[in-house]
Design an enzyme around this catalytic site. Sequence first.
Site, PDB file in Angstrom:
ATOM      1  CG  HIS A  14      16.052 100.371 -16.260  1.00 26.34           C
ATOM      2  ND1 HIS A  14      17.086 101.247 -15.962  1.00 26.34           N
ATOM      3  CD2 HIS A  14      16.012  99.592 -16.230  1.00 26.34           C
ATOM      4  CE1 HIS A  14      17.634 100.787 -14.443  1.00 26.34           C
ATOM      5  NE2 HIS A  14      17.238  99.892 -15.318  1.00 26.34           N
ATOM      6  CG  HIS A  16      16.379  94.587 -13.863  1.00 20.13           C
ATOM      7  ND1 HIS A  16      17.547  94.637 -13.844  1.00 20.13           N
ATOM      8  CD2 HIS A  16      15.892  95.894 -13.813  1.00 20.13           C
ATOM      9  CE1 HIS A  16      17.562  95.225 -13.053  1.00 20.13           C
ATOM     10  NE2 HIS A  16      16.862  96.824 -13.161  1.00 20.13           N
ATOM     11  CE  LYS A  99      21.446 100.780 -13.571  1.00 23.17           C
ATOM     12  NZ  LYS A  99      20.530 100.923 -13.853  1.00 23.17           N
ATOM     13  CG  HIS A 136      20.398 102.806  -9.523  1.00 29.32           C
ATOM     14  ND1 HIS A 136      19.662 101.960  -9.436  1.00 29.32           N
ATOM     15  CD2 HIS A 136      20.333 103.166  -8.260  1.00 29.32           C
ATOM     16  CE1 HIS A 136      18.339 102.018  -8.977  1.00 29.32           C
ATOM     17  NE2 HIS A 136      19.186 102.574  -7.627  1.00 29.32           N
ATOM     18  CG  HIS A 174      15.278 103.569 -12.410  1.00 30.05           C
ATOM     19  ND1 HIS A 174      16.948 104.984 -12.147  1.00 30.05           N
ATOM     20  CD2 HIS A 174      15.770 103.010 -12.750  1.00 30.05           C
ATOM     21  CE1 HIS A 174      17.582 104.179 -11.353  1.00 30.05           C
ATOM     22  NE2 HIS A 174      17.253 102.406 -11.427  1.00 30.05           N
ATOM     23  CG  ASP A 247      13.332  99.744 -13.251  1.00 31.18           C
ATOM     24  OD1 ASP A 247      14.933  98.572 -13.491  1.00 31.18           O
ATOM     25  OD2 ASP A 247      13.697 100.266 -12.452  1.00 31.18           O
TER      26      ASP A 247
HETATM   27  O1  DOR Z   1      13.119  98.712  -7.850  1.00 34.65           O
HETATM   28  C1  DOR Z   1      13.650  98.202  -9.125  1.00 34.65           C
HETATM   29  N1  DOR Z   1      14.643  96.937  -8.912  1.00 34.65           N
HETATM   30  N2  DOR Z   1      15.005  99.129  -9.532  1.00 34.65           N
HETATM   31  C2  DOR Z   1      16.086  99.032  -9.311  1.00 34.65           C
HETATM   32  O2  DOR Z   1      16.987  99.406  -9.858  1.00 34.65           O
HETATM   33  C3  DOR Z   1      16.562  97.261  -9.767  1.00 34.65           C
HETATM   34  C4  DOR Z   1      15.487  96.032  -9.249  1.00 34.65           C
HETATM   35  C5  DOR Z   1      15.591  94.562  -9.692  1.00 34.65           C
HETATM   36  O3  DOR Z   1      16.875  94.582 -10.099  1.00 34.65           O
HETATM   37  O4  DOR Z   1      15.087  94.162  -8.947  1.00 34.65           O
HETATM   38 ZN    ZN Z   2      16.500  98.801 -12.968  1.00 37.05          ZN
END
Ligand code: DOR
Ligand code: ZN
Length: 344
Positions: A14, A16, A99, A136, A174, A247
């Site tokens: 997980h 980004h 997702k 999520h 998470h 995450d």
């Molecule tokens: O803290 C987070 N940031 N939780 C998420 O689920 C998404 C992520 C984001 O994309 O910034």
């Molecule tokens: Zn995330």
Amino acid sequence: MKTSINIIQPDDWHVHFREGEMLKVVTKYSARVNRRCIAMPNTTTPITSSIQAINYKKLIESNSNSINFEALIPCYLTNSLNIDDFTYALQKKIFVGGKLYPSNATTNSQHGVTDIKKIYNIFEIMEKENSVLLIHGELNRDDIDIFDREKYFIDEELYQIRNTFKNLKIVLEHVSSDYGVDFVNSNQNIAGTITPHHMLLTKDDVFKNEDINPHHYCMPVVKNEKDLIALRKAACFDNNKFFLGTDSAPHHTNDKVQNQSLKPGIFSSPCSIELYATIFEEENALGNLEQFSSINGPLFYGLEINKETLTLDKRSKEINEFTEEGNIRIKNFSIDKKINWKVL
Ligand code: DOR
Ligand code: ZN
């Protein structure tokens, strides 16, 4: 006392990576230690089609500075998905799963699902294709306290999904509460990812008096000591249903310090495996790190376990305060105590 550990190369289930200049800056930090990463599809235009997934995968891999690195892309599920394309992409392994972002639960989730029952037809396809549903797990409603969103999601949605699609593989992403840990432990075909920050911070590290520490603000928000303890136990000892998912979610510092646009997310990839090793050592469970970081994930996703290994040495790892390149400036996740392990 151990001074060095050798583990099968980890995967991060997980992360980004974003887009544009941000993607070019951050991807190498995950590729530094992981062989594979699940790249979250909540880009500005969400990844909802096979062609977008193919392009996004290429873009990430070509910016990873690594020849072996692989990005796995789940489909951002929406109320209006092209079902034929989605099914095709699952069958061809273009999508690693789907997702589910409940609408408005977090960053770029405005395209998410408003009424989850309306996409049960998608879950049916995923169950048939033996695919994985990544969730999520938070319900964002005015009458629900921010600290209870995970519990409400489990009670009002997840039990029903679980009971309706008994063979559907689900990852509760998470996991942030003892309630979430208990749910994962007591149900079949469900696993959970655990971030380092949910095992290091409590709500006092985010909300102090009237102030908020924007760099520790994430979704789901970190909770109480009892939740942190339950998560550490789950990662370090209940060791087959939980696996590594940082995450790591970079935001430009401007989106963190200007309060009206405070974005949730913690950028931990420059020190991710080192943080996990530090936590496992604190719990006297270093011997279980590999299971969490490199074995449970691929087993759950039905993928091969990596062949390469990674060595961590017992030395303190220094972290810069910021990751800065070109126009990008991101606050790196840091903790008060020392990070005791380092990948050379
Ligand atoms: O803290 C987070 N940031 N939780 C998420 O689920 C998404 C992520 C984001 O994309 O910034
Ligand atoms: Zn995330």
